[in-house]
Every structure is written in C-alpha cells, then in structure tokens.
Write an enzyme that holds these catalytic residues in place. Sequence first.
Site, PDB file in Angstrom:
ATOM      1  N   LEU A 135       0.836  -1.204   0.000  1.00 44.04           N
ATOM      2  CA  LEU A 135       0.000   0.000   0.000  1.00 44.04           C
ATOM      3  C   LEU A 135       0.870   1.252   0.000  1.00 44.04           C
ATOM      4  O   LEU A 135       0.572   2.231  -0.675  1.00 44.04           O
ATOM      5  CB  LEU A 135      -0.946  -0.005   1.211  1.00 44.04           C
ATOM      6  CG  LEU A 135      -1.873   1.210   1.312  1.00 44.04           C
ATOM      7  CD1 LEU A 135      -2.778   1.329   0.092  1.00 44.04           C
ATOM      8  CD2 LEU A 135      -2.728   1.147   2.588  1.00 44.04           C
ATOM      9  N   ILE A 166      18.981  20.875  18.991  1.00 41.85           N
ATOM     10  CA  ILE A 166      18.447  19.713  19.704  1.00 41.85           C
ATOM     11  C   ILE A 166      19.283  18.463  19.428  1.00 41.85           C
ATOM     12  O   ILE A 166      19.144  17.457  20.108  1.00 41.85           O
ATOM     13  CB  ILE A 166      16.960  19.497  19.324  1.00 41.85           C
ATOM     14  CG1 ILE A 166      16.151  20.755  19.650  1.00 41.85           C
ATOM     15  CG2 ILE A 166      16.347  18.316  20.046  1.00 41.85           C
ATOM     16  CD1 ILE A 166      16.253  21.235  21.092  1.00 41.85           C
ATOM     17  N   GLY A 167      20.145  18.506  18.445  1.00 42.23           N
ATOM     18  CA  GLY A 167      21.045  17.369  18.260  1.00 42.23           C
ATOM     19  C   GLY A 167      21.363  17.061  16.820  1.00 42.23           C
ATOM     20  O   GLY A 167      22.456  17.316  16.349  1.00 42.23           O
ATOM     21  N   GLU A 225      24.798  13.740  14.953  1.00 42.74           N
ATOM     22  CA  GLU A 225      24.115  12.441  14.879  1.00 42.74           C
ATOM     23  C   GLU A 225      24.155  11.786  13.496  1.00 42.74           C
ATOM     24  O   GLU A 225      23.269  11.002  13.141  1.00 42.74           O
ATOM     25  CB  GLU A 225      22.654  12.551  15.366  1.00 42.74           C
ATOM     26  CG  GLU A 225      22.527  13.060  16.794  1.00 42.74           C
ATOM     27  CD  GLU A 225      21.086  13.165  17.307  1.00 42.74           C
ATOM     28  OE1 GLU A 225      20.208  12.424  16.838  1.00 42.74           O
ATOM     29  OE2 GLU A 225      20.858  14.009  18.196  1.00 42.74           O
ATOM     30  N   GLU A 228       3.463  10.277  24.992  1.00 45.07           N
ATOM     31  CA  GLU A 228       2.634   9.328  24.232  1.00 45.07           C
ATOM     32  C   GLU A 228       2.523   7.977  24.921  1.00 45.07           C
ATOM     33  O   GLU A 228       1.599   7.223  24.644  1.00 45.07           O
ATOM     34  CB  GLU A 228       3.177   9.162  22.813  1.00 45.07           C
ATOM     35  CG  GLU A 228       4.334   8.209  22.750  1.00 45.07           C
ATOM     36  CD  GLU A 228       4.825   7.985  21.335  1.00 45.07           C
ATOM     37  OE1 GLU A 228       5.088   8.976  20.662  1.00 45.07           O
ATOM     38  OE2 GLU A 228       4.955   6.822  20.939  1.00 45.07           O
ATOM     39  N   HIS A 258      15.000  16.580  26.251  1.00 44.50           N
ATOM     40  CA  HIS A 258      14.233  17.211  25.180  1.00 44.50           C
ATOM     41  C   HIS A 258      12.937  16.449  24.958  1.00 44.50           C
ATOM     42  O   HIS A 258      12.909  15.222  24.999  1.00 44.50           O
ATOM     43  CB  HIS A 258      15.048  17.234  23.889  1.00 44.50           C
ATOM     44  CG  HIS A 258      14.221  17.512  22.678  1.00 44.50           C
ATOM     45  ND1 HIS A 258      13.678  18.754  22.437  1.00 44.50           N
ATOM     46  CD2 HIS A 258      13.796  16.705  21.682  1.00 44.50           C
ATOM     47  CE1 HIS A 258      12.957  18.683  21.319  1.00 44.50           C
ATOM     48  NE2 HIS A 258      13.010  17.459  20.850  1.00 44.50           N
ATOM     49  N   CYS A 317       9.373  16.583  22.323  1.00 38.96           N
ATOM     50  CA  CYS A 317       8.874  17.329  21.170  1.00 38.96           C
ATOM     51  C   CYS A 317       7.361  17.294  21.035  1.00 38.96           C
ATOM     52  O   CYS A 317       6.836  16.653  20.144  1.00 38.96           O
ATOM     53  CB  CYS A 317       9.529  16.897  19.875  1.00 38.96           C
ATOM     54  SG  CYS A 317      10.080  15.222  19.831  1.00 38.96           S
ATOM     55  N   HIS A 374       9.575  21.638  11.486  1.00 40.17           N
ATOM     56  CA  HIS A 374       8.788  20.782  10.590  1.00 40.17           C
ATOM     57  C   HIS A 374       8.521  21.439   9.250  1.00 40.17           C
ATOM     58  O   HIS A 374       8.014  20.817   8.333  1.00 40.17           O
ATOM     59  CB  HIS A 374       7.456  20.406  11.246  1.00 40.17           C
ATOM     60  CG  HIS A 374       7.665  19.668  12.531  1.00 40.17           C
ATOM     61  ND1 HIS A 374       7.752  20.321  13.747  1.00 40.17           N
ATOM     62  CD2 HIS A 374       7.844  18.360  12.800  1.00 40.17           C
ATOM     63  CE1 HIS A 374       7.965  19.427  14.701  1.00 40.17           C
ATOM     64  NE2 HIS A 374       8.025  18.231  14.152  1.00 40.17           N
TER      65      HIS A 374
HETATM   66  N1  GLN Z   1      18.354  14.515  19.491  1.00 37.15           N
HETATM   67  C1  GLN Z   1      17.339  14.108  18.580  1.00 37.15           C
HETATM   68  C2  GLN Z   1      17.498  14.857  17.269  1.00 37.15           C
HETATM   69  O1  GLN Z   1      17.848  15.968  17.278  1.00 37.15           O
HETATM   70  C3  GLN Z   1      15.961  14.365  19.134  1.00 37.15           C
HETATM   71  C4  GLN Z   1      14.874  13.912  18.196  1.00 37.15           C
HETATM   72  C5  GLN Z   1      13.486  13.958  18.772  1.00 37.15           C
HETATM   73  O2  GLN Z   1      13.236  14.579  19.774  1.00 37.15           O
HETATM   74  N2  GLN Z   1      12.542  13.330  18.142  1.00 37.15           N
HETATM   75  O3  GLN Z   1      17.243  14.337  16.205  1.00 37.15           O
HETATM   76 ZN    ZN Z   2      12.053  16.558  19.307  1.00 38.16          ZN
END
Ligand code: GLN
Ligand code: ZN
Length: 756
Positions: free
Chosen positions: A17, A429-430, A482, A603, A639, A641, A692
């Site tokens: 799908l 954030i990374g 990362e 979640e 962190h 999100c 986003h």
């Molecule tokens: N450290 C992760 C990044 O920056 C955090 C990702 C997340 O919070 N979903 O990708």
């Molecule tokens: Zn995040």
Amino acid sequence: MLTHILGFPSIGKNRELKQALESFWKGELSDETLISKSDDLKKRHWDIQKNAGLDYVVTGDFSLYDRMHDLTFAIGAIPLRFAPLADGGILERYFAMARGDAKRNVAAMEMTKWFDTNYHYIAPEIDGAAQWTPSKRPIVDDTRFARSLGFNPKPALIGPFTYLALAKDGGDKYSKLDSLAEFYVDLIKELSNISDLIQIEEPILCAELLPNEAAERFGEIYAALNAAADKTKLALTTYFGSLGRNLDLAAQSNCALLHIDLFRGEAQFDEILASLPNETSLSLGLVNGRNIWKTDYAKALKLIEKAVLKLGANRVALGSSCSLAHSPVDLNEENALPKSVKDRMAFAAQKCAEIAELRDIFERGDKAALAANQAVFENAAKEADIYNVSVRERAAKVTPDMLERKSPYAKRREAQKTLNLPLLPTTTIGSFPQTAAIRKVRLTYKKGEISEAEYVAAIKRETKDCVDKQERLGLDVFAHGESERNDMVEYFGQQLGGFCFTQNGWVQSYGSRCVKPPVIYGDVYRKAPMTINWITYAQSLTKKPMKGMLTGPITILCWSFVREDLGRSEVCKQIALAIRDEVLDLEKAGVKIIQIDEAALREGMPLKAIDAQIYLKWATDSFRLASSGVKNETQIHTHMCYSEFNSILEWIAKMDADVVSIESSRSKMSLLDAFEKREYQNEVGPGVYDIHSPRVPSTGEIAELIRKALRYIPKDRLWINPDCGLKTRGWDEAYQSLENMVAAAKQTREELSANR
Ligand code: GLN
Ligand code: ZN
C-alpha cells in the site's frame, strides 16, 4: 464460540500500500490502479482470516490513509478551506485534506496520536454550524465486495462518541450528535442488509469519562442504532484498557455483543461478568493486537473457561484485544531472527490463527496444540539472555539515592557556572541535516560495501563539517550532528543486549509512513560504550562545550516491541541502568553537558488518569536513574517534542533535568504559561522556530518569540534553540534559520543589557 479479529493491517506484508500510495501521489498511478491494488490487498487479508478458520472477515478496516479520515469524508465534514477543491476528483480531495495542497496553499488537517499508540489519525474539524454533505461510503462497497467473493463480512466502524470525542472542537461539537446519529442510522441500515454483525468501536470508553453532554445521550443514541440494525447484531467494541466507570454506559448501549480488551483490562473481568445484561454476549479480546508475541494459551484458556462457566459458550466470542493494525503483517517474511525468539512471535496473520486455535483447543481439547504453545514459554524462561542473572541482580539493588542528583538544582546551578555560558545560551536539539550522501555512507557500510575504516572516516568528515558550521554560526553549545544514527532508538537498540531486529516488521504510523520498532526480547544491558568515541572526537574539534547525546529509557521502551514476560517498568529500569553507564562514561571522558532525549514520555501515557499517574512515576524514576549519577558540575539536558505539557508539568519538574527543551513555536509560546504558574525552577529552552517546515524564520520573528518567552521565564534560565532536531531539513534552510536564531539571541541580549 464465535471468532473474529477487530481489524487487519492495511499496509500489506511487503508494504504494497505504501508503494502504491507514493506512486499515486507522484502521479505515476491512475485512480483505477490504486483502487484495484487496494482491492487485491483486501482480498488477501480476508483470505488470511478465512483460512485461519475465523468466522468473520473484517471490512471497513482498510483505509487509503486513515479510518477516522474515511469517516470524516463519508459524513461530509469537509472544512471550508477545501471548498475550492470540490471540482476535483474524490481521491484528490481526500488526500488533499489529509496531506494539504501545496499548489493551492491549503493546509492539511491536523494529525494526532491514536490514543496511546504510535498510529496517527486525522483529527476531524467540527464546526456546529457547518452543513455536512455526505459522500461515498466505501465500507458499504467493501462489505458487498467481500460478500460477493464468498466471505462472511463484519463491517467495522469507529463509533459516533469516539469520533466526536477525538474531533477538534469549535466549541459546540456535541451539537452535531444528532446529525451524526442520523448518518450512522442510515449506514447501519444499509450494512445490516449485507451482514449479520457490525462492529462499532468506542475505545473512548476506555479513556476517561465522556463529558456529560455526550454521556447523557449515549443510551438513547445507541437505542436508535440498534433499532436501525434490526436483526443484525451490533458489537459495541472497546479496547486499549478496561471500561472502568464507563461500564455502566456500555451496558446501557443494549448492543447484542460487548467486546472488551482482556489484555489490558483484565482487572475488570469479574466485575463485567457479574454485571453483563442477560441479552448481551461477551467478546473476549485475548490476543494482543499491539505486540508481536504469541499468546499464552494456558492463561487465555482460564479466562475463556471463566466466561463460559458464567455465561454459557453461546454467549462467548473470542477475538483480538484491538485491531491487528498495530502489529506487523506476517512472521513468515522473517528469515534472520534468532530461532528461539522467532518461536515466541506471532504477527497479524499468526494472531488470526491463534484465535481459531484457542477455540479449537477449548472446544475439542486439542492437547498437542496447547502443549506446543506452553513449551515455547517454558523454554524461553530458561534462556540466559532472556533471564540474565547479573542484570536482574543489579536492577534489584537500585536504591532510592540512585534516583537523586547529589545536590538540588540551585546548588548545581552554581557548580555549572564553570561552563561559562552567556545569557540566553544558543544550542540545537542534536541532529543536523541528514544529506543523501550521509545516508548512503551508512547504507553501504551496512551492506558491507565499504570498510569500517572508510565508514568511520566518512562520519568523521561529516561531524567535522557540522562542528565547523556551528563554529561559524556562533552557537554556544554544540551537538555532534548524529550523522552516525539512522534512528534515535534503533541506534541504541543495536548496541544493547536483549534487543533484536526484524527485517520486515513494519507498522503503519500514518498514511504511507511506517516504523519498524526494535524488539526487546531479553534482559537489557550495555555491552560496551555506545557514543563516547563520536562525542569525544567532536569535542576535540572545538573549545565550545559539546553535548553528549543519548536517547532516554522511556523513549527506547515506548518505541520498541517490548517483551511481555516482564513488567514494562522493570524493562524500563534495565534500560535506564544501561543509559546510566553511558552517562557516567561520557562524564569520565570529559563531556560536561549530556542530553537525554525523552521524546515519547507523553505518548506512553495510559488513557486513564490513575494509570497515567502510576506510569509517570516509574517512567520519570527511570529517567532519574539514568541521569542522576553525575557530579553537580555536569549539566543534564532533556528534550521533548510536543507542546501539551500542562497536565504533566509536575512530572517534568520531577525529572529534575537542569535544562529541558520543548516544542513551543507553533503554540507561540503560550504553553509557557504553565511553566510560570507552577514555578518551574530549572532552565527551559522553548523552541523558537518550527523545524517541521522548510520556511526560514526571520531574526525579527524569532526575537519576538524570545521576548515573549522572557515574560514567563527569567532571563538567566532561558535557552534559545529550535523545536526539535534538524535531520529532516536541508542544510541551506537549516543554516539560515540558525543564523537568524543566533542573531535574534544576540539582539535580545543587547536589549536586556541596555535595559539594566
Ligand atoms: N536529538 C534528537 C534529534 O535531534 C531528538 C529527536 C526527537 O526529539 N525526536 O534528532
Ligand atoms: Zn524533538
């Protein structure tokens, strides 16, 4: 005894799908081809159910995007902004509502997590005044289609109360109850000509109590639906927990069948058996639809016996706990799992067979099938990597002081002044953009096409480039980017004991997007340091502090398939101990700031408030166990999100991270209200721009958000960072956005010193 499942995954055993949808969106498939490919999938899934020996096959569980969205579309609750699309094709409009229409600049409807799963539904937008124009109802066609092929179909519908409860509210959504009931009455009338059983799902009954204006109409509306069904039976279907105090409402529905989730709601079983109205049959949700493990038949049979003893076999049905859409499709596609682990697994296709087999064992006393099932569980209990003595001993020895930092935040704050950070420190954030080139490096390494040395060299080049860019940008606290990680959970799972990976265990997350969660099958422990080399290499390239970057225990747990022979809180504790080791090794290696991401904390929350409190306690304890071993001087970041923090802020405070970064740009900082009111003492980095979107925010608008944040958070506790990691963005936009972010921080710092 009647047997059924609540739904089968739509996606297909090889994600057919997904492929079809993505080609369709690219314009490579016609409407007709997409429909015919979907019909093939439906047929295949019905065959699986029928061949397994189930009494019904489910219709209405298949969706081209999302079942809630299908309902919205069928009801005709089309938000006004999609009116210009009315002249286009049906599919065009259906997908435009789900995904937005870039050409015409129409925003998609909002996507939200389906209860406590990782599946996302499209939230209906209800405006009490809007006129609904009912549209096609594919569930009717599908049910006819199944019947015409010789299947015995059970149509599955999300119920009216769940639909409205999950809808976005213009303030008067329950005023639509009557129009909605009319729609269901019509639909049920039509379906009752094709089928003798209709599944109406009201998982909302397993969440908190319905608001009064809904609850007081429940009995009356269900009376109308039952009248419309006439001789066809309605199955009021609940899942994701016990009914709790909503049991009364469920009984009031007067449906012929009540389905309960016995995997998660077993505690209420006796109460339900005692209070079930005489005319109602009970469907036992015994086979867990949300995991990949075989059902323990001995346990399930006890529950069946109990129900049969009380109600008689003709009032008992057997089913899955919830839809199987939350488990992968077919275990037979797996060729690389350790045998002892695969022996314990069942995916959706196998779960269908389990339900039929349970019936056979119960009705015909098939001893061999029961013995084979029990042997799997007994063998597993003996295996050393499933029951690892040293892991168990270590977990048993965790003492409360291990969950506490050495000093309270105020004192740590003094110690951390050695970091020499400016006012309003800037950071990310990374992750940094994951270019096609870097993904290719990881892939070719995985396939063995490049050597380890080549791989390490390539990742180092990427890391250096990323550090250099941060240097040029003038950020205050760096991240290594990362680039060695494909996924924040898989990366750690691959290095931890107790984990394994499927080749094809995909589960739909939303639309055509799927996830392949790691499998936690045994006791979890750290085999060797996991991140130290990358972080120390990155630190060696700069004088600025480099953050150690880890995924936290709750997130690793929530985004994996977790073993069922050990409590989730215990598994989480084991992961926490493994992360704790990594944290301490990072500190030993000279890393002064360590971020432990807990993207999934919220979640993972169970639906009912009491259960949620229990979860939040052990979940936040796990975070503290992972993070608290360090010295006062070492700064712990976390962190998250998402932006709905109000209900869990006290728990976030209890995590006692020195700095928490959160999503907030889309809510325009309005959530900071809660931080101010509860007097959150530690430092906060509310995201100042939305990662986003590819849009580059201007310095002015970021500065404005910073000024707004300063109204809630004192200046010496405010950090400046984006909403989340940058891995899905391109370098151009990421660089420019960060440039503007740094400029905005500088500008605000100057304003602050001028005002002093
Ligand atoms: N450290 C992760 C990044 O920056 C955090 C990702 C997340 O919070 N979903 O990708
Ligand atoms: Zn995040």
